[in-house]
Design an enzyme around this catalytic site. Structure first.
Site, short mmCIF file in Angstrom:
data_model
loop_
_atom_site.label_atom_id
_atom_site.label_comp_id
_atom_site.label_asym_id
_atom_site.label_seq_id
_atom_site.Cartn_x
_atom_site.Cartn_y
_atom_site.Cartn_z
N TRP A 102 6.44 -23.89 20.58
CA TRP A 102 5.25 -23.08 19.93
C TRP A 102 3.86 -23.27 20.50
O TRP A 102 3.06 -22.33 20.71
CB TRP A 102 5.39 -22.70 18.24
CG TRP A 102 6.75 -22.36 17.97
CD1 TRP A 102 7.83 -22.78 17.06
CD2 TRP A 102 7.07 -20.96 18.20
NE1 TRP A 102 8.59 -21.94 16.77
CE2 TRP A 102 8.33 -20.81 17.58
CE3 TRP A 102 6.44 -19.91 19.00
CZ2 TRP A 102 9.19 -19.74 17.53
CZ3 TRP A 102 7.36 -18.79 18.82
CH2 TRP A 102 8.65 -18.60 18.29
N ASP A 171 -1.62 -23.69 13.79
CA ASP A 171 -0.51 -22.99 13.39
C ASP A 171 0.50 -23.53 12.34
O ASP A 171 0.78 -24.75 12.62
CB ASP A 171 0.21 -22.77 14.91
CG ASP A 171 1.39 -22.20 14.46
OD1 ASP A 171 1.92 -21.54 13.34
OD2 ASP A 171 2.29 -21.66 15.57
N LYS A 195 8.92 -18.32 6.89
CA LYS A 195 9.62 -19.70 6.55
C LYS A 195 9.35 -20.18 5.29
O LYS A 195 10.28 -20.10 4.47
CB LYS A 195 8.74 -20.62 7.73
CG LYS A 195 9.65 -20.48 9.00
CD LYS A 195 8.97 -20.24 10.05
CE LYS A 195 9.66 -19.86 11.47
NZ LYS A 195 8.64 -19.85 12.61
C1 LIG Z 1 8.32 -19.26 13.54
C2 LIG Z 1 7.22 -19.87 14.30
C3 LIG Z 1 6.23 -18.91 15.26
C4 LIG Z 1 6.40 -17.48 15.51
O1 LIG Z 1 6.28 -16.64 14.33
P1 LIG Z 1 6.46 -15.24 14.56
O2 LIG Z 1 6.02 -14.85 13.27
O3 LIG Z 1 7.85 -14.84 14.85
O4 LIG Z 1 5.62 -14.78 15.52
C5 LIG Z 1 5.21 -19.72 15.62
N1 LIG Z 1 4.86 -21.02 15.20
C6 LIG Z 1 5.52 -21.85 14.60
C7 LIG Z 1 5.11 -23.09 14.33
C8 LIG Z 1 6.71 -21.13 14.19
O5 LIG Z 1 7.54 -21.96 13.53
#
Ligand SMILES: *Cc1c(COP(=O)(O)O)cnc(C)c1O
Length: 359
Positions: A102, A171, A195
């Site tokens: 990511w 993030d 999540k």
């Molecule tokens: C799941 C995830 C993403 C992607 O998220 P989307 O909402 O599908 O764009 C980005 N960064 C991390 C750390 C993730 O776990």
């Protein structure tokens, strides 16, 4: 009805009581004779949901008054683009701590907008650990330093955050609301909801108000943070159902005792499964280094691909869902976000011990 032993990485398990509450209100929200998703997003009834979710999020995370909370769409993936569009000025550099797929994606998107550089990386060791950040004081040209607080695919997590004068961007998609954090250390935090916060469809962005000086004529209006801040995230139609579910999840977090209680339970859940790995005399091998272990995504393998395949097959037979590792590293992964009950973690830890003893 039997609930699945759900260890999915995202979208992931939601608290049963939240789903039941949504079900009770499905046809008739608060006596309106309509479901939440049938309400106008400009109605008073919806406004209570929208502002209610914001207020709860602020209270639970301790968001200071000089920060804005936005509800956007496009997932964390759109933030990979939107963040540099808004914050990576000409002549400045966006620094990225590369700790997994990511983080790589975030940097790759930012490089299309402006200048980027790696601040640290653990790629050479398949992202088994969170690298040391040194030389932070020298990042004079930094627009920001971006990190991924929890690495969903590799199963590592920042245990503490760097002390730095460089504006921090994070993030937090896969560990927001799982532990207490000091929001004031960050200039901007973002997370897709699916999540730890609710269903997919809404992305939470928390950012310092001082970053927003006015409308940015050079940006598409939907990609300008100012647009959403000025209109309380109601510039266009928000994902009303997802925000309602987010509100219910946040109410649940509060009822469970808030972040301190949630964090304590997450720690117990993670310890149960990690001890099944550590006590297995090498039968199970954890992917992450011990000092970098994630309490949200536990990644492990068995001594051969075949053995891992047998384990996953037996686990599936026993009712466990979502234990396959991400396709980029293979093996196994147990995602134990907030809503995964302690009993499910106990069941998995016990299953792992039994499987080891029988094989
Ligand atoms: C799941 C995830 C993403 C992607 O998220 P989307 O909402 O599908 O764009 C980005 N960064 C991390 C750390 C993730 O776990």
């Amino acid at each position: 009805m039997k609930r699945a032993l759900n260890f999915n990485a995202g979208p992931a398990a939601l608290p049963l009581s939240v789903l039941e509450e949504a079900q009770r209100n499905w046809l008739n929200f608060n006596g309106t004779g309509m479901g939440v998703m049938e309400l106008s997003h400009r109605s008073r009834e919806y406004e209570e949901v929208h502002e209610g979710a914001k207020t709860l999020l602020r209270r639970l995370l301790g968001v200071p008054d000089d920060y804005e909370v936005l509800f956007l769409q496009g997932g964390a993936s759109l933030q990979f683009t939107m963040l540099p569009m808004n914050l990576l000025a000409e002549g400045k550099t966006g620094y990225y701590a590369l700790t997994g797929s990511w983080a790589e994606k975030a940097m790759k998107e930012a490089a299309k907008i402006g200048k980027t550089a790696s601040a640290a990386s653990s790629k050479e060791d398949t992202y088994r650990y969170i690298p040391e950040l040194s030389g932070l004081a020298d990042l004079k040209d930094a627009a920001y330093l971006h990190l991924t607080s929890n690495n969903t695919i590799y199963g590592t997590q920042w245990q503490d955050f760097p002390e730095t004068n460089v504006p921090l961007a994070a993030d937090m998609s896969s560990d927001i609301m799982s532990r207490e954090i000091d929001v004031s250390k960050f200039d901007i935090i973002y997370a897709g909801a699916q999540k730890n916060l609710g269903p997919s469809g809404v992305t939470v962005v928390i950012l310092k108000k001082s970053l927003l000086s006015g409308p940015r004529g050079d940006l598409p209006v939907m990609l300008d943070y100012f647009t959403h801040s000025k209109s309380q995230s109601l510039y266009n139609t928000p994902p009303t159902l997802a925000i309602y579910m987010l509100m219910l999840v946040l109410e649940w977090v509060e009822k469970e005792g808030g972040l301190a209680a949630i964090a304590e339970r997450n720690k117990q859940k993670a310890e149960l499964i990690y001890s099944s790995i550590d006590d297995s005399e090498g039968f199970y091998q954890g992917h992450s280094r011990k000092d970098s272990r994630s309490q949200m995504n536990i990644t492990f393998n068995l001594h051969t691909e075949e053995a891992a395949g047998q384990f996953l097959h037996a686990a599936k037979e026993a009712g466990f869902v979502g234990l396959n590792g991400h396709r980029s590293i293979g093996g196994c992964r147990a995602s134990i976000y907030n809503a995964v009950p302690l009993e499910h973690a106990e069941k998995l830890a016990e299953f792992m011990r039994k499987f080891k003893n029988n094989n």
